[in-house]
Design a protein around this motif. Structure first.
Motif, PDB file in Angstrom:
ATOM      1  N   UNK A 148     -75.960 -61.313 -81.381  1.00 25.22           N
ATOM      2  CA  UNK A 148     -76.085 -60.852 -82.763  1.00 25.22           C
ATOM      3  C   UNK A 148     -75.850 -61.992 -83.738  1.00 25.22           C
ATOM      4  N   UNK A 149     -76.750 -62.115 -84.699  1.00 24.90           N
ATOM      5  CA  UNK A 149     -76.530 -63.098 -85.756  1.00 24.90           C
ATOM      6  C   UNK A 149     -75.613 -62.462 -86.789  1.00 24.90           C
ATOM      7  N   UNK A 150     -74.796 -63.217 -87.413  1.00 26.38           N
ATOM      8  CA  UNK A 150     -73.911 -62.751 -88.481  1.00 26.38           C
ATOM      9  C   UNK A 150     -72.841 -61.763 -88.040  1.00 26.38           C
ATOM     10  N   UNK A 151     -72.604 -61.585 -86.748  1.00 26.22           N
ATOM     11  CA  UNK A 151     -71.644 -60.540 -86.382  1.00 26.22           C
ATOM     12  C   UNK A 151     -70.819 -60.912 -85.159  1.00 26.22           C
ATOM     13  N   UNK A 152     -69.528 -60.620 -85.268  1.00 24.97           N
ATOM     14  CA  UNK A 152     -68.655 -60.646 -84.098  1.00 24.97           C
ATOM     15  C   UNK A 152     -68.708 -59.240 -83.526  1.00 24.97           C
ATOM     16  N   UNK A 153     -69.051 -59.132 -82.266  1.00 24.14           N
ATOM     17  CA  UNK A 153     -69.296 -57.831 -81.657  1.00 24.14           C
ATOM     18  C   UNK A 153     -68.165 -57.454 -80.707  1.00 24.14           C
ATOM     19  N   UNK A 154     -67.741 -56.199 -80.826  1.00 18.59           N
ATOM     20  CA  UNK A 154     -66.709 -55.649 -79.955  1.00 18.59           C
ATOM     21  C   UNK A 154     -67.187 -54.290 -79.469  1.00 18.59           C
ATOM     22  N   UNK A 155     -67.390 -54.143 -78.169  1.00 17.66           N
ATOM     23  CA  UNK A 155     -67.752 -52.851 -77.604  1.00 17.66           C
ATOM     24  C   UNK A 155     -66.627 -52.440 -76.663  1.00 17.66           C
ATOM     25  N   UNK A 156     -66.066 -51.283 -76.945  1.00 18.31           N
ATOM     26  CA  UNK A 156     -64.921 -50.783 -76.184  1.00 18.31           C
ATOM     27  C   UNK A 156     -65.370 -49.608 -75.333  1.00 18.31           C
ATOM     28  N   UNK A 157     -65.067 -49.670 -74.046  1.00 17.50           N
ATOM     29  CA  UNK A 157     -65.314 -48.520 -73.178  1.00 17.50           C
ATOM     30  C   UNK A 157     -64.111 -47.600 -73.299  1.00 17.50           C
ATOM     31  N   UNK A 158     -64.329 -46.415 -73.834  1.00 18.27           N
ATOM     32  CA  UNK A 158     -63.245 -45.462 -73.980  1.00 18.27           C
ATOM     33  C   UNK A 158     -63.665 -44.288 -74.838  1.00 18.27           C
ATOM     34  N   UNK A 159     -62.740 -43.401 -75.041  1.00 18.98           N
ATOM     35  CA  UNK A 159     -62.952 -42.201 -75.850  1.00 18.98           C
ATOM     36  C   UNK A 159     -62.362 -42.461 -77.230  1.00 18.98           C
ATOM     37  N   UNK A 160     -63.205 -42.580 -78.239  1.00 23.35           N
ATOM     38  CA  UNK A 160     -62.755 -42.904 -79.585  1.00 23.35           C
ATOM     39  C   UNK A 160     -61.742 -41.898 -80.105  1.00 23.35           C
ATOM     40  N   UNK A 161     -62.042 -40.616 -79.978  1.00 21.46           N
ATOM     41  CA  UNK A 161     -61.143 -39.597 -80.517  1.00 21.46           C
ATOM     42  C   UNK A 161     -59.781 -39.641 -79.840  1.00 21.46           C
ATOM     43  N   UNK A 162     -59.758 -39.843 -78.527  1.00 26.23           N
ATOM     44  CA  UNK A 162     -58.479 -39.932 -77.821  1.00 26.23           C
ATOM     45  C   UNK A 162     -57.706 -41.172 -78.256  1.00 26.23           C
ATOM     46  N   UNK A 163     -58.411 -42.288 -78.470  1.00 23.95           N
ATOM     47  CA  UNK A 163     -57.703 -43.523 -78.814  1.00 23.95           C
ATOM     48  C   UNK A 163     -57.099 -43.470 -80.212  1.00 23.95           C
ATOM     49  N   UNK A 164     -57.798 -42.859 -81.168  1.00 27.70           N
ATOM     50  CA  UNK A 164     -57.245 -42.805 -82.519  1.00 27.70           C
ATOM     51  C   UNK A 164     -56.237 -41.668 -82.679  1.00 27.70           C
ATOM     52  N   UNK A 165     -56.240 -40.720 -81.758  1.00 26.62           N
ATOM     53  CA  UNK A 165     -55.273 -39.623 -81.819  1.00 26.62           C
ATOM     54  C   UNK A 165     -53.872 -40.079 -81.408  1.00 26.62           C
ATOM     55  N   UNK A 166     -53.819 -41.149 -80.618  1.00 25.62           N
ATOM     56  CA  UNK A 166     -52.521 -41.679 -80.214  1.00 25.62           C
ATOM     57  C   UNK A 166     -51.806 -42.199 -81.458  1.00 25.62           C
ATOM     58  N   UNK A 167     -50.558 -41.848 -81.605  1.00 27.34           N
ATOM     59  CA  UNK A 167     -49.801 -42.237 -82.797  1.00 27.34           C
ATOM     60  C   UNK A 167     -49.791 -43.754 -82.971  1.00 27.34           C
ATOM     61  N   UNK A 168     -50.179 -44.190 -84.153  1.00 26.13           N
ATOM     62  CA  UNK A 168     -50.158 -45.611 -84.478  1.00 26.13           C
ATOM     63  C   UNK A 168     -51.343 -46.400 -83.970  1.00 26.13           C
ATOM     64  N   UNK A 169     -52.186 -45.809 -83.166  1.00 26.61           N
ATOM     65  CA  UNK A 169     -53.291 -46.545 -82.543  1.00 26.61           C
ATOM     66  C   UNK A 169     -54.431 -46.825 -83.519  1.00 26.61           C
ATOM     67  N   UNK A 170     -54.722 -45.914 -84.430  1.00 22.90           N
ATOM     68  CA  UNK A 170     -55.872 -46.069 -85.311  1.00 22.90           C
ATOM     69  C   UNK A 170     -55.796 -47.346 -86.141  1.00 22.90           C
TER      70      UNK A 170
END
Length: 109
Positions: A80-102
């Motif tokens: 990708x031009x102009x971008x640092x790319x991060x792709x995470x394998x996981x469940x977004x809703x579960x990861x942000x539901x953890x306290x302090x994780x978001x």
């Protein structure tokens, strides 16, 4: 899993409209998050539609529960031009539901 990936023409149309209405930051990076990025088609289109005169940093974040699709997204976005790319394998809703994780989502680790 009820998977429906964004078709290329639709991804391009959505990306064009998002970029047209986006407010680019005066300082700091432009950050884009797709919490269910699938194979990365929409994120790829968003990166491709960034204006050529955009000189700021961009961070593209994708989260995907399917490991095969996450690998496809990484491959699609690796040059990708102009971008640092991060792709995470996981469940977004579960990861942000953890306290302090978001609040830690934007950290590179």
């Amino acid at each position: 899993m009820g998977v429906h990936y964004t078709p290329g023409p639709l991804a391009k149309l959505v990306a064009q409209r998002v970029i047209r209405h986006a407010e680019f930051p005066a300082t700091g990076p432009l950050r884009v998050l797709d919490p269910a990025c699938g194979d990365g088609a929409l994120l790829r289109s968003l990166v491709d539609e960034l204006p050529y005169d955009w000189t700021g940093n961009s961070e593209v974040w994708g989260v995907e529960a399917d490991p095969v699709a996450a690998a496809q997204a990484r491959s699609r976005l690796e040059r990708s031009r102009h971008a640092d790319v991060h792709v995470i394998h996981g469940d977004f809703l579960a990861s942000v539901a953890e306290e302090g994780r978001q609040g830690q989502l934007w950290k590179s680790e």
